[in-house]
Structures are given as C-alpha cells and as structure tokens.
Design a protein around this motif. Structure first.
Motif, PDB file in Angstrom:
ATOM      1  N   THR A  90       5.015   2.350 -14.723  1.00 47.25           N
ATOM      2  CA  THR A  90       5.889   1.269 -15.166  1.00 47.25           C
ATOM      3  C   THR A  90       6.848   0.852 -14.070  1.00 47.25           C
ATOM      4  N   GLY A  91       7.009  -0.451 -13.910  1.00 48.54           N
ATOM      5  CA  GLY A  91       7.942  -0.955 -12.911  1.00 48.54           C
ATOM      6  C   GLY A  91       7.642  -2.394 -12.584  1.00 48.54           C
ATOM      7  N   MET A  92       8.457  -2.931 -11.692  1.00 45.71           N
ATOM      8  CA  MET A  92       8.231  -4.277 -11.182  1.00 45.71           C
ATOM      9  C   MET A  92       7.316  -4.152  -9.973  1.00 45.71           C
ATOM     10  N   TYR A  93       6.274  -4.928  -9.958  1.00 47.28           N
ATOM     11  CA  TYR A  93       5.312  -4.883  -8.864  1.00 47.28           C
ATOM     12  C   TYR A  93       5.485  -6.128  -7.991  1.00 47.28           C
ATOM     13  N   TYR A  94       5.607  -5.873  -6.708  1.00 47.47           N
ATOM     14  CA  TYR A  94       5.842  -6.946  -5.748  1.00 47.47           C
ATOM     15  C   TYR A  94       4.702  -7.046  -4.748  1.00 47.47           C
ATOM     16  N   CYS A  95       4.392  -8.258  -4.397  1.00 46.21           N
ATOM     17  CA  CYS A  95       3.449  -8.537  -3.329  1.00 46.21           C
ATOM     18  C   CYS A  95       4.246  -8.793  -2.050  1.00 46.21           C
ATOM     19  N   ALA A  96       3.743  -8.276  -0.946  1.00 47.08           N
ATOM     20  CA  ALA A  96       4.413  -8.453   0.335  1.00 47.08           C
ATOM     21  C   ALA A  96       3.387  -8.840   1.387  1.00 47.08           C
ATOM     22  N   ALA A  97       3.833  -9.515   2.433  1.00 43.42           N
ATOM     23  CA  ALA A  97       2.911  -9.974   3.462  1.00 43.42           C
ATOM     24  C   ALA A  97       3.535  -9.911   4.840  1.00 43.42           C
ATOM     25  N   MET A  98       2.669  -9.739   5.811  1.00 44.19           N
ATOM     26  CA  MET A  98       3.068  -9.730   7.206  1.00 44.19           C
ATOM     27  C   MET A  98       1.888 -10.283   8.010  1.00 44.19           C
ATOM     28  N   TYR A  99       2.161 -10.684   9.219  1.00 44.77           N
ATOM     29  CA  TYR A  99       1.074 -11.153  10.076  1.00 44.77           C
ATOM     30  C   TYR A  99       0.577 -10.011  10.947  1.00 44.77           C
TER      31      TYR A  99
END
Length: 125
Positions: A90-99
C-alpha cells in the motif's frame, strides 16, 4: 521537458493484482523510467526501473518475483504489473524518468529529473 501521467491504481484485496501505467510525453528519446512508492510515514523507495530500450531492468528485492516492469516504446508507456499484492504494498506509486542508461543506482531518487503526480494503491488484508 517530459510529462509523466500515472494510472491504474486502486483498491484491491491481498493476493490480487494491479497494473500501473505511466505515459510519457514531450522529449522521450532515450528516456529511462522507474517506479517508486511511498507508504504513509515512510521514505520513498524504488520499486523497479527499466532502460529506454527495455533491455535492462532492475526490481527491488522487496517485490522481486511479484512485480514486472515493461515498456511499450511505441506508446511511450511503462507498465508495472504487480501480483500477489500484500498490505505492505500500500502506498502512493510514482513514475520517474531520466535520460540515458539505467544506472546501478536506479533506486536513488536523485537520479531522476521528472516525476509524475502519483497513483494510489491500497491493499486490504
């Protein structure tokens, strides 16, 4: 600039499954992406990461065997398939990105320049 939009969160019973999606827009060439999560009162942690070509992936030990990360380059979308969900997922799920290439330090937040708003996952036991 990159924009990330997550979807697919929700409430599920323990043992169930969810598939999260993160759609990227903007300049997506060589964009490497990852999923993080944050439970109430806890630090944000890396769940899984995938190279821009989809050739390299990392999955956190805490979810290994239950989580798969995949990439649809044509749609600029990364997916997080989560099975056998537990209450501790359970939790907030975040998407992250980098080059660039997914580094061995993929689970460190500072590696990523772009973040989505998050999607809530709630697992009831």
């Amino acid at each position: 600039q990159v924009q990330l939009v997550e979807s697919g969160g929700g409430s599920v019973q323990a043992g169930g499954s969810l598939r999260l999606s993160c759609a990227a827009s903007g300049y997506t060439y060589s964009l490497t992406m990852a999923w993080f999560r944050q439970a109430p009162g806890k630090e944000r942690e890396g769940v899984a990461g995938i190279d821009f070509g989809g050739s390299r992936t990392y999955v956190a030990d805490s979810v290994k065997g239950r989580v798969t990360i995949s990439l649809d380059n044509a749609k600029n979308t990364v997916y997080l398939q989560m099975n056998s969900l537990k209450a501790e997922d359970t939790g907030m799920y975040y998407c992250a990105a980098m080059y660039g290439i997914l580094p061995s330090t993929w689970s460190r937040q500072y590696e990523y320049n772009y973040w989505g708003q998050g999607t809530q996952v709630t697992v009831s036991s």
